[in-house]
Design a protein around this motif. Structure first.
Motif, PDB file in Angstrom:
ATOM      1  N   UNK A 282       0.800  -1.221   0.000  1.00  0.00           N
ATOM      2  CA  UNK A 282       0.000   0.000   0.000  1.00  0.00           C
ATOM      3  C   UNK A 282       0.835   1.275   0.000  1.00  0.00           C
ATOM      4  N   UNK A 283       2.149   1.147  -0.211  1.00  0.00           N
ATOM      5  CA  UNK A 283       2.982   2.345  -0.292  1.00  0.00           C
ATOM      6  C   UNK A 283       2.515   3.249  -1.425  1.00  0.00           C
ATOM      7  N   UNK A 284       1.972   2.635  -2.476  1.00  0.00           N
ATOM      8  CA  UNK A 284       1.503   3.404  -3.629  1.00  0.00           C
ATOM      9  C   UNK A 284       0.116   3.991  -3.414  1.00  0.00           C
ATOM     10  N   UNK A 285      -0.521   3.694  -2.277  1.00  0.00           N
ATOM     11  CA  UNK A 285      -1.881   4.160  -2.023  1.00  0.00           C
ATOM     12  C   UNK A 285      -1.937   5.242  -0.950  1.00  0.00           C
ATOM     13  N   UNK A 288       0.722  10.393  -1.201  1.00  0.00           N
ATOM     14  CA  UNK A 288       1.781  11.372  -0.996  1.00  0.00           C
ATOM     15  C   UNK A 288       3.034  10.916  -1.714  1.00  0.00           C
ATOM     16  N   UNK A 289       3.921  11.864  -2.030  1.00  0.00           N
ATOM     17  CA  UNK A 289       5.178  11.533  -2.699  1.00  0.00           C
ATOM     18  C   UNK A 289       6.062  10.726  -1.747  1.00  0.00           C
ATOM     19  N   UNK A 290       6.624   9.654  -2.266  1.00  0.00           N
ATOM     20  CA  UNK A 290       7.449   8.773  -1.442  1.00  0.00           C
ATOM     21  C   UNK A 290       8.461   8.055  -2.327  1.00  0.00           C
ATOM     22  N   UNK A 291       9.732   8.141  -1.949  1.00  0.00           N
ATOM     23  CA  UNK A 291      10.796   7.411  -2.652  1.00  0.00           C
ATOM     24  C   UNK A 291      11.182   6.206  -1.806  1.00  0.00           C
ATOM     25  N   UNK A 292      11.230   5.039  -2.422  1.00  0.00           N
ATOM     26  CA  UNK A 292      11.534   3.807  -1.700  1.00  0.00           C
ATOM     27  C   UNK A 292      12.746   3.125  -2.322  1.00  0.00           C
ATOM     28  N   UNK A 293      13.673   2.687  -1.484  1.00  0.00           N
ATOM     29  CA  UNK A 293      14.784   1.840  -1.924  1.00  0.00           C
ATOM     30  C   UNK A 293      14.287   0.401  -1.876  1.00  0.00           C
ATOM     31  N   UNK A 294      14.135  -0.214  -3.036  1.00  0.00           N
ATOM     32  CA  UNK A 294      13.560  -1.549  -3.116  1.00  0.00           C
ATOM     33  C   UNK A 294      14.602  -2.572  -3.554  1.00  0.00           C
ATOM     34  N   UNK A 295      14.325  -3.831  -3.231  1.00  0.00           N
ATOM     35  CA  UNK A 295      15.151  -4.961  -3.650  1.00  0.00           C
ATOM     36  C   UNK A 295      14.284  -6.201  -3.552  1.00  0.00           C
ATOM     37  N   UNK A 334       6.591   6.770  -5.573  1.00  0.00           N
ATOM     38  CA  UNK A 334       5.145   6.707  -5.458  1.00  0.00           C
ATOM     39  C   UNK A 334       4.577   8.119  -5.276  1.00  0.00           C
ATOM     40  N   UNK A 335       3.351   8.302  -5.743  1.00  0.00           N
ATOM     41  CA  UNK A 335       2.672   9.570  -5.555  1.00  0.00           C
ATOM     42  C   UNK A 335       3.347  10.694  -6.315  1.00  0.00           C
TER      43      UNK A 335
END
Length: 336
Positions: A282-285, A288-295, A334-335
């Motif tokens: 739900x980070x995309x829901x 709000x603007x949000x930058x995520x370091x993903x792996x 996101x956002x």
């Protein structure tokens, strides 16, 4: 070091070599490696130090004779089952070991070193075929003892300390540096840091990446803008609120794991920029603007599983020096 009379090749250090280095009997070494209560803590430390110095590994045949028939179980030791990261790691691990007829047993330590010691000792007693561990702290003598008894150990997310073992890591430093640089590129000059306890390897590495990004941009590192210690979202929200209540609060926050990011979302208004490490549902829901370091956390488990299976089955690859795998990260936006 013992050598074969026929080939002259080194067979590696023996139990007697360890006993000689530690200044004890071979029986005492055996008891120390089994965590026998008759061995004093001081003597056990001397034995484990000798094991580490000599690189002692029990003979595979001796191990099978001592442990008897394999249990078909692999132990997974994690620090916080409430964190979805560990469920993904477990699924990745289980998908690999399951192909080899092994089943995964999961134990939670709650980031408590004593609980981790007890759990590892119990897994060894139950004759698991191997252990995947996310160590709670740098003190890993219990893992070293398990490995010295012939139980294959692979560390995940955090490296081994005080002994050698295969391990799988994430590019914690690089991912944190990249995320902080993205906040700087947005024009932020006061950036806060939220993370779990400083004793946690990933927290330390991600803080190091955060500091490196500030240094490269010529920005001062302000200790007042750093909070380490939060292990759940409520603690993280409280820590974020503290930072934002300062006289000169950060205009952006870098959160070094998903629990801290969620806590920051709860505490920070939309005018505070956020970047975090670890993707979450739900980070995309959030709107709000949000930058995520993903792996790929599943791949972390799969990679650890492949290393462990190699050790269990004594493949040619497993006879080499301990292996290190580092998974890359990628940014998600996101956002906004």
């Amino acid at each position: 070091m013992a050598r074969s009379a026929k080939t002259g090749r080194s067979n590696g250090p023996t139990l007697r070599d360890v006993a000689g280095r530690a200044g004890v009997s071979a029986m005492t070494v055996t008891r120390a490696l089994r965590d026998d209560p008759r061995v004093s803590p001081e003597t056990r430390e001397r034995v484990l130090a000798a094991v580490a110095e000599l690189g002692y590994r029990p003979n595979a045949v001796a191990r099978s004779l001592r442990l008897g028939r394999a249990s078909g179980l692999v132990g997974l030791v994690v620090t916080n089952l409430a964190n979805p990261f560990y469920s993904r790691l477990a699924l990745g691990l289980d998908s690999v070991v399951g192909e080899h007829g092994l089943k995964t047993v999961i134990g939670n330590t709650g980031q408590d070193l004593d609980a981790e010691r007890d759990l590892v000792a119990d897994l060894v007693t139950r004759r698991v075929d191997g252990i995947i561990a996310v160590p709670a702290e740098a003190d890993q003598r219990h893992l070293a003892a398990a490995a010295a008894q012939g139980v294959p150990v692979v560390c995940a997310s955090r490296p081994p300390s005080g002994f050698e073992a295969d391990h799988v890591l994430v590019d914690d430093f690089g991912g944190a540096k990249d995320a902080t640089e993205r906040l700087i590129a947005q024009g932020h000059r006061r950036i806060g840091f939220l993370g779990p306890p400083a004793a946690v390897y990933t927290s330390t590495e991600r803080l190091r990446g955060y500091h490196a990004a500030l240094a490269d941009a010529g920005l001062p590192a302000d200790d007042r803008h750093v909070r380490q210690g939060a292990q759940d979202t409520a603690d993280a929200a409280h820590a974020a609120a503290e930072l934002l209540a300062l006289h000169d609060p950060p205009t952006a926050l870098f959160c070094s794991n998903n629990r801290n990011t969620i806590g920051a979302v709860r505490a920070a208004g939309p005018d505070v920029a956020l970047a975090g490490f670890d993707d979450f549902e739900l980070a995309d829901m959030l709107g709000r603007a949000l930058t995520i370091v993903a792996y790929d956390s599943d791949e972390l488990g799969r990679a650890a599983g492949r290393l462990l299976v190699d050790r269990i089955h004594q493949t040619p690859e497993s006879t080499a020096a301990p292996r290190r795998t580092v998974l890359p990260t990628r940014p998600l936006h996101y956002g906004g």
